[in-house]
Every structure is written in C-alpha cells, then in structure tokens.
Write an enzyme that holds these catalytic residues in place. Sequence first.
Site, PDB file in Angstrom:
ATOM      1  N   ASP A  55      -3.913  -7.870  -7.257  1.00  0.00           N
ATOM      2  CA  ASP A  55      -5.308  -8.229  -7.530  1.00  0.00           C
ATOM      3  C   ASP A  55      -5.584  -7.942  -9.007  1.00  0.00           C
ATOM      4  O   ASP A  55      -6.299  -6.997  -9.350  1.00  0.00           O
ATOM      5  CB  ASP A  55      -6.237  -7.427  -6.609  1.00  0.00           C
ATOM      6  CG  ASP A  55      -6.010  -7.781  -5.149  1.00  0.00           C
ATOM      7  OD1 ASP A  55      -6.380  -8.887  -4.751  1.00  0.00           O
ATOM      8  OD2 ASP A  55      -5.438  -6.949  -4.419  1.00  0.00           O
ATOM      9  N   HIS A  99       0.843  -1.209   0.000  1.00  0.00           N
ATOM     10  CA  HIS A  99       0.000   0.000   0.000  1.00  0.00           C
ATOM     11  C   HIS A  99       0.877   1.258   0.000  1.00  0.00           C
ATOM     12  O   HIS A  99       0.545   2.253  -0.649  1.00  0.00           O
ATOM     13  CB  HIS A  99      -0.898   0.029   1.236  1.00  0.00           C
ATOM     14  CG  HIS A  99      -1.872  -1.109   1.338  1.00  0.00           C
ATOM     15  ND1 HIS A  99      -1.839  -2.029   2.354  1.00  0.00           N
ATOM     16  CD2 HIS A  99      -2.909  -1.460   0.541  1.00  0.00           C
ATOM     17  CE1 HIS A  99      -2.826  -2.901   2.182  1.00  0.00           C
ATOM     18  NE2 HIS A  99      -3.486  -2.592   1.098  1.00  0.00           N
ATOM     19  N   VAL A 157       4.422  -5.756  -4.696  1.00  0.00           N
ATOM     20  CA  VAL A 157       5.599  -5.740  -3.818  1.00  0.00           C
ATOM     21  C   VAL A 157       5.678  -7.109  -3.149  1.00  0.00           C
ATOM     22  O   VAL A 157       4.654  -7.672  -2.740  1.00  0.00           O
ATOM     23  CB  VAL A 157       5.481  -4.619  -2.756  1.00  0.00           C
ATOM     24  CG1 VAL A 157       6.703  -4.603  -1.844  1.00  0.00           C
ATOM     25  CG2 VAL A 157       5.311  -3.264  -3.436  1.00  0.00           C
TER      26      VAL A 157
HETATM   27  O1  PAF Z   1      -8.095  -4.313  -3.006  1.00  0.00           O
HETATM   28  C1  PAF Z   1      -8.751  -3.946  -2.001  1.00  0.00           C
HETATM   29  O2  PAF Z   1      -8.194  -3.689  -0.944  1.00  0.00           O
HETATM   30  C2  PAF Z   1     -10.261  -3.818  -2.112  1.00  0.00           C
HETATM   31  O3  PAF Z   1     -10.790  -4.803  -2.927  1.00  0.00           O
HETATM   32  C3  PAF Z   1     -10.716  -2.424  -2.550  1.00  0.00           C
HETATM   33  C4  PAF Z   1     -10.244  -2.094  -3.956  1.00  0.00           C
HETATM   34  C5  PAF Z   1     -10.200  -1.374  -1.586  1.00  0.00           C
HETATM   35  C6  PAF Z   1     -12.242  -2.367  -2.550  1.00  0.00           C
HETATM   36  O4  PAF Z   1     -12.755  -2.619  -1.283  1.00  0.00           O
END
Ligand code: PAF
Length: 294
Positions: free
Chosen positions: A152, A39, A178
């Site tokens: 994802d 993140h 990462v």
């Molecule tokens: O990837 C995630 O953390 C979630 O699927 C998201 C994109 C924040 C939607 O809730």
Amino acid sequence: MTPATTPRLVTTAEDLRTALANAGRVGLVPTMGYLHEGHATLMERARAECDTVVVSVFVNPRQFGPREDLGRYPRDLGRDLHVAGAAGADLLFHPDVGTMYPPGYATNVSVGGVSEPLEGSLRPGHFDGVATVVLKLLNLVRPDRAYFGEKDWQQLAVVRRMVRDLNVPVEVVGVPTVREASGLALSSRNSYLTAGQRERAAVLSKALRAVQTAAMGGERDTARLRQVGLDVLAGEPELTLDYLAVVDGDMAERERVENDPMTRVLVAARMFGVRLIDNLPLLPDAEPDAGAGA
Ligand code: PAF
C-alpha cells in the site's frame, strides 16, 4: 516481554494501557486482520527490533466507500491469533467499532498532497479514514515504531506525511511486499479469488516488472514506460484498469523520471470482481541524480 504462542487478546483502551505498562520498546503492526504471510513479515520485523509487539486487528469502516466491500471483508479472529502468535506478537488489539468511534465521534484527519491522486481520487474519503484510524491507533498504543507494508505504497506515503506534519513521536517503517511464487502481491482480498484467478492476477506484477526492466534499461520517458506496462495488461481480457502510473516520492507524475529510488510504478485494477493494487520501485538501485535538488 517473552513472545507468547498465542498473543494476549485486548479489546479496550484501558486494558491496552495496563498491558503495555513497562513494555519497553513497542512495535505496532496495524492491520485489518485476516492475517497472511505479508503481515507475518511485518510482525517478525517488529519482533526483531522491539521488546513488545502489538498487532491491531480492526476493519475500519471509515476507510470503505459506500459501494466497497466492508460487509464481506474477510474476518477470522481465531486464525489471526494463530498467525500473530506464530510471528511472535505479544498482544492482539481488537477493538470494536464503538470503542474506536464512540457516539458523538466527530474528528477527521485529512492529509493533503500525497493523498489526493490515484487511490485518493478514485476512493474519496479513503485516506481520511486511514489517517484517522492510524493516528488513533498510534495514540492508543504509543509505539516506538509502526510497521506498514509497501504494497500500500500511497498509504505509506500518507502515513509518513501525517506523522511528519503532526510531529507524531513514532518511527514509520516500510516493509517490502511479500509475493506468491507467481509474483502476485499478498493481500487479504486475494481470498476472494480462486487459485486459477490468483495465477492470472499475477499479470499486474508482470506489467510492473516490465516497466521496471525498461526503466533499468535506460528508458526515462514516462509515457513510454507506461505503455510498456499497458501492453502487458492488454493481454488479460478479465482486467479493468483503474490506473498504471509512474510517480515520484510526492506521488506526482512527471514527463520524465529521475534517477531516484523513491520513483515508483503503481497499478490498480479490477479482476474477477476484486480490486487489486500493487507497485514496484522503478529503479531499485538508483542513486539520486547528481545536482538534483533536495
Ligand atoms: O493497510 C491496512 O490494513 C489498513 O489500511 C490500516 C493501515 C490497518 C488502517 O486501517
């Protein structure tokens, strides 16, 4: 806006709009919290490209199935504020469920095609939940750019398709995964695993790497490429496979793969009671085949 050490915490749509008045170019990093280095990379990229960086932290109940881990999904707002601040975020948007889905809420966003195979068929309703919350977050924050991790991969394809189909005025930016030194892709769900289990879970990325190496060595037959990965996974007795698939940019499996940088190998499996997903580009340096259709 100057990056703060601790981002401003905002919980309502009204406060968000006030905070974002005159914010310049806004970058949004949508997350479900328990922020990690992956993140942080998204936020750092947003920091480099935007005037104001918003990270949303919302564990979205609509994207969890009835037997999934909504109740135990890791949550730690203090830690999230710290990680977000260190990565240069200005605002942390942390709405509650009632703010996102007030009584009487009745709308669902459903993306066809790319959301249907793989995760879509194994987790019915999951991508409706993702598309719905992402569209809501885009409408609330109104960012110029929104940043998503390539870990994802199918989610990224679903979001891109939704944004294109619904003319949402945002640029979607995909950011490479990462990994730990072992190769394991970072995920908030890795917190369910011990250090030893995480080490063994790196078998997923080893299998993907083996498939990628075979493809880069010239193998184009999808079944044979899959078998290369399956042979690696077969060496791990704690693994229950959901899928190992080689797909094109539309998330479709073909008998033979094209020289297309969008071709990807994806894996999902359960290890030590935790569901893990990962993917790699099959041919990272590929140029589209000469003569291939648009
Ligand atoms: O990837 C995630 O953390 C979630 O699927 C998201 C994109 C924040 C939607 O809730």
